[in-house]
Design a protein around this motif. Structure first.
Motif, PDB file in Angstrom:
ATOM      1  N   HIS A 140       0.874  -1.172   0.000  1.00 44.29           N
ATOM      2  CA  HIS A 140       0.000   0.000   0.000  1.00 44.29           C
ATOM      3  C   HIS A 140       0.909   1.219   0.000  1.00 44.29           C
ATOM      4  CE1 HIS A 140      -3.762   2.204   0.629  1.00 44.29           C
ATOM      5  NE2 HIS A 140      -3.072   3.012   1.413  1.00 44.29           N
ATOM      6  N   VAL A 141       0.669   2.125  -0.928  1.00 43.83           N
ATOM      7  CA  VAL A 141       1.532   3.283  -1.111  1.00 43.83           C
ATOM      8  C   VAL A 141       0.785   4.542  -0.714  1.00 43.83           C
ATOM      9  CG1 VAL A 141       2.906   4.592  -2.778  1.00 43.83           C
ATOM     10  CG2 VAL A 141       2.724   2.101  -2.999  1.00 43.83           C
ATOM     11  N   ALA A 142       1.266   5.210   0.347  1.00 36.53           N
ATOM     12  CA  ALA A 142       0.629   6.444   0.811  1.00 36.53           C
ATOM     13  C   ALA A 142       1.543   7.121   1.828  1.00 36.53           C
ATOM     14  CB  ALA A 142      -0.725   6.152   1.460  1.00 36.53           C
ATOM     15  N   PRO A 143       1.469   8.448   1.946  1.00 37.43           N
ATOM     16  CA  PRO A 143       2.238   9.140   2.991  1.00 37.43           C
ATOM     17  C   PRO A 143       1.779   8.681   4.378  1.00 37.43           C
ATOM     18  CG  PRO A 143       1.329  10.693   1.387  1.00 37.43           C
ATOM     19  CD  PRO A 143       0.678   9.380   1.122  1.00 37.43           C
ATOM     20  N   ILE A 144       2.658   8.757   5.352  1.00 32.67           N
ATOM     21  CA  ILE A 144       2.346   8.289   6.702  1.00 32.67           C
ATOM     22  C   ILE A 144       1.089   8.960   7.248  1.00 32.67           C
ATOM     23  CG2 ILE A 144       3.137   8.281   9.098  1.00 32.67           C
ATOM     24  CD1 ILE A 144       6.003   7.985   8.016  1.00 32.67           C
ATOM     25  N   HIS A 145       0.943  10.264   7.045  1.00 38.25           N
ATOM     26  CA  HIS A 145      -0.196  10.971   7.634  1.00 38.25           C
ATOM     27  C   HIS A 145      -1.517  10.622   6.943  1.00 38.25           C
ATOM     28  CE1 HIS A 145       1.007  13.586   4.293  1.00 38.25           C
ATOM     29  NE2 HIS A 145      -0.222  14.089   4.312  1.00 38.25           N
TER      30      HIS A 145
END
Length: 243
Positions: free
Chosen positions: A80-85
């Motif tokens: 899953h690819v997404a910024p931490i926030h």
């Protein structure tokens, strides 16, 4: 003759990609292979190989799987690819449960048999992201780094019993897992999808191509054949970690 000939192997994530390639390689080397995946297609592949298929969600119990296993390949994974926030907390936990928790539970499940026989091979497919980090992959990188550490502990505990534990850490492999990342990678990096392979997948690789699943499977077999190699990580990453 391979050292796996006549032994029983179990491969997770075996319905596609690296897992299926490992199952085929182990079967060709003379092992009886149990193929595990939540995808029911694993049953078809198991039948083709003369192995045994198991449809199972590895985030739960593994007690229904056989414990009389000589070679365990912990390969199941998701991305899953997404910024931490923006990363969903439940998604983060589920990914660690699959890629690290399941590896622990399966290893715990099969070790008594390996110890009794005085022989066993634990091979964990980690990824170059078990050795290096990339932005937007907090769960995957955390799980794979954890699996690298877990493998070393298993190596130390298993050595007196003839059990080795190693990791294979490939770069980007030509698999459905990688192909499914293209849209998300383009979004988070704000680039066209056509540029993802060159600018993201192969940016840090000295060898500018994707590695094939069969090449990773051969690395797995090599580790199975070497009784003095344990507690290490075999980087099959096209020179990524040389930098």
């Amino acid at each position: 003759m391979s050292s796996v000939t006549g032994h029983t192997a179990l491969v997770t994530g075996a319905a596609s990609g690296i897992g299926l390639a490992c199952a085929r390689a182990l079967s060709s080397a003379g092992a009886e292979v149990h193929l595990v995946d939540r995808d029911p297609h694993v049953l078809t592949f198991a039948e083709e190989l003369g192995g045994i298929g198991h449809v199972l969600d590895l985030t739960g119990s593994v007690e229904s799987l056989p414990a009389e296993i000589d070679v365990l390949v912990n390969n199941a994974g998701v991305q899953h690819v997404a910024p931490i926030h923006e990363f969903p907390a439940d998604r983060f936990s589920a990914m660690l449960e699959l890629m690290l928790g399941a590896a622990f539970r399966l290893t715990r499940h099969v070790l008594p048999h390996m110890y009794d026989r005085g022989w066993g091979r634990l091979v964990h497919v980690t990824s170059v992201h078990g050795l290096r980090a990339s932005a937007f992959k907090s769960a995957y990188v955390s799980a794979k780094h954890g699996l690298e550490g877990f493998s070393k502990v298993a190596a130390l505990e298993g050595a007196p019993h003839g059990v080795t534990s190693n990791c294979v850490a490939p770069g980007y492999v030509r698999t459905p897992l990688v192909e499914k990342q293209i849209t998300d990678q383009a979004r988070v990096h704000d680039i066209p999808e056509a540029d993802v392979a060159e600018k993201i997948f192969l940016q840090r690789s000295a060898v500018k191509r994707l590695i094939e699943p069969e090449e990773v499977a051969q690395a797995v077999l090599w580790l199975c054949d070497n009784s003095f190699v344990t507690g290490t990580s075999l980087a099959v990453d096209g020179g990524w970690t040389a930098q």
